[in-house]
Design a protein around this motif. Sequence first.
Motif, PDB file in Angstrom:
ATOM      1  N   ASP A 129       0.861  -1.176   0.000  1.00  0.00           N
ATOM      2  CA  ASP A 129       0.000   0.000   0.000  1.00  0.00           C
ATOM      3  C   ASP A 129       0.905   1.237   0.000  1.00  0.00           C
ATOM      4  O   ASP A 129       1.689   1.441   0.924  1.00  0.00           O
ATOM      5  N   TYR A 172       0.439   4.268   0.537  1.00  0.00           N
ATOM      6  CA  TYR A 172       0.268   5.235   1.637  1.00  0.00           C
ATOM      7  C   TYR A 172       1.056   4.762   2.860  1.00  0.00           C
ATOM      8  O   TYR A 172       1.634   5.562   3.593  1.00  0.00           O
ATOM      9  N   GLU A 173       1.089   3.453   3.061  1.00  0.00           N
ATOM     10  CA  GLU A 173       1.894   2.900   4.154  1.00  0.00           C
ATOM     11  C   GLU A 173       3.381   3.042   3.845  1.00  0.00           C
ATOM     12  O   GLU A 173       4.179   3.390   4.718  1.00  0.00           O
ATOM     13  N   LYS A 202       4.440   6.658   4.341  1.00  0.00           N
ATOM     14  CA  LYS A 202       4.565   7.004   5.750  1.00  0.00           C
ATOM     15  C   LYS A 202       5.875   6.435   6.312  1.00  0.00           C
ATOM     16  O   LYS A 202       6.615   7.117   7.029  1.00  0.00           O
ATOM     17  N   ALA A 203       6.135   5.197   5.939  1.00  0.00           N
ATOM     18  CA  ALA A 203       7.330   4.530   6.461  1.00  0.00           C
ATOM     19  C   ALA A 203       8.611   5.236   6.011  1.00  0.00           C
ATOM     20  O   ALA A 203       9.527   5.438   6.810  1.00  0.00           O
TER      21      ALA A 203
END
Length: 468
Positions: A248, A250-251, A254-255
Amino acid sequence: MAIKNICCIGAGYVGGPTMAVIAQKCPDINITVVDINEARIIAWNDDDLTKLPVFEPGLDSIVRETRGKNLFFSTDVDAAIDRAEMIFISVNTPTKTYGKGKGMAADLKYIELCARQIAKISKNDKIVVEKSTLPVRTASTIKSILDNTGNNVKYQILSNPEFLAEGTAVEDLLQPDRVLIGGDTTIEGERAVAELVDIYSNWVPKEKILTTNVWSSELSKLTANAFLAQRVSSINAMSVICERTGADVYEVAKAIGMDSRIGSKFLKPSVGFGGSCFQKDILNLVYIAKSYGLDEVANYWEGVVEMNNYQKNRFSDKIITTMYNTVSGKKITFFGWAFKKDTNDTRESPAIQVADNLLNEQAQISVFDPKVDQDQVYKDLNLLNTRDPETNLKLVKVLESPYEAIIGSHAVAILTEWEEFRHYDWNKIYESMLKPAFVFDGRGIVDVNNLKSIGFSVYKIGAGNPVN
Ligand code: UDX
Ligand code: UDX
Ligand code: ADP
């Protein structure tokens, strides 16, 4: 000599907001913004502040406060040049559409016209400030015109690139990360730089005002835009891998964003970047690199634009394949036409290319954008010259309400991340659509689970969850 009168040539997205903020922060300086486009000047002078030619949150109240006091909009270019000690050049520098460097180099004809006009009119010494994004070494072109066609007036040329982003222009101008001023390293040059530093010092902390030589300043603007665009293309490249692998984006964003060396901004996946700067500036950089024989450098940066084109085309392809490989005669509603939220600007908006691809497949498109009007949508499509204006008029409708636009649609495509789209009554939207009802989210703003529970088939860019 303290500056008392400023003239800004070009009343567009850069000139208008920038001068409004300088006027607010420097009540002792008289500022006249001039433009050859009479309709634009009339709009800047309109009593109804919703009619300003540029929509920017917070701009109307600053214009209300300063207009008629120390901020003026006029078509009398000569008078404003004559009066000013400092002249900002904020005219457009589009990509050339003809001749040498076509499709890549910046078209400097508007800049040159300004320089010639300044040279013709000026009777006393002037500081000329480049505000528009310009290829590195443009200052020497301006200087050569001024020195060779003028009336023996002395000029200092400064580069003061604008880093404001549309949609947050006022905020960016009031609290800039930095102000960059490039000037000659001679005594006269340093004096001119100091004059401009004094103006910004009225509201920008000294440590954020950076002074460099002219060439570094010009090149920094192109570099900043190239780096920003590169981040968007990089995350968009990852969005494709995510969709194939089940990761994903979006994950992932963020990471990686939590790594302070990378940082969390400009990692939003999208249907592609748009706007008047990114593509133009990168192509400019590519052209400059090629002109020095630096093919590897040119190819490296060109990849950022190629990735962006791929992302736009991939989105329309996804719509077509998901809708059973044909959109012919099907109605697709576009939510958003602007190149990003909180602006009425549509220059290089990915919506234009996506629409063009779908129209080639004989789709019917209805468009709703909170700030873009009907004429602009047709203008953008007609400019492509892909089909005649009558066909565009027939296949594309622009509506003033999202709920009206959606009636009888097979699909909604989200092209701009306007906040209001998140809060629409999606149940109501679902009811007025044909089934199966598809949502294609090119900006990653919808709640997939919620839409699925209503009954929609949802594709969200980079989300790694195939349409069901
Ligand atoms: C890298 C990652 O940083 C780390 O998170 C991962 O776990 C392993 O790979 P490392 O290879 O040890 O770590 O060093 P790093 O500091 O990232 O530098 C890699 C190379 O890039 C070095 O040769 C370094 O000199 C170079 N580099 C780094 C530059 O040339 N310029 C820079 O601005 C930063
Ligand atoms: C840009 C620069 O940010 C600004 O400093 C410069 O002065 C002019 O060019 P602007 O084009 O107004 O500003 O908007 P920006 O916020 O940079 O967005 C450009 C495009 O990239 C938009 O289409 C936006 O939607 C897209 N974008 C941005 C993404 O797709 N993902 C992101 O994470 C950020
Ligand atoms: P930007 O996003 O860089 O501000 P715009 O296209 O919004 O670009 O604004 C540039 C403005 O400059 C336009 O309104 C155009 O009419 C104006 N302009 C271009 N050339 C001249 C000129 N020689 N004299 C006055 N105004 C000009």
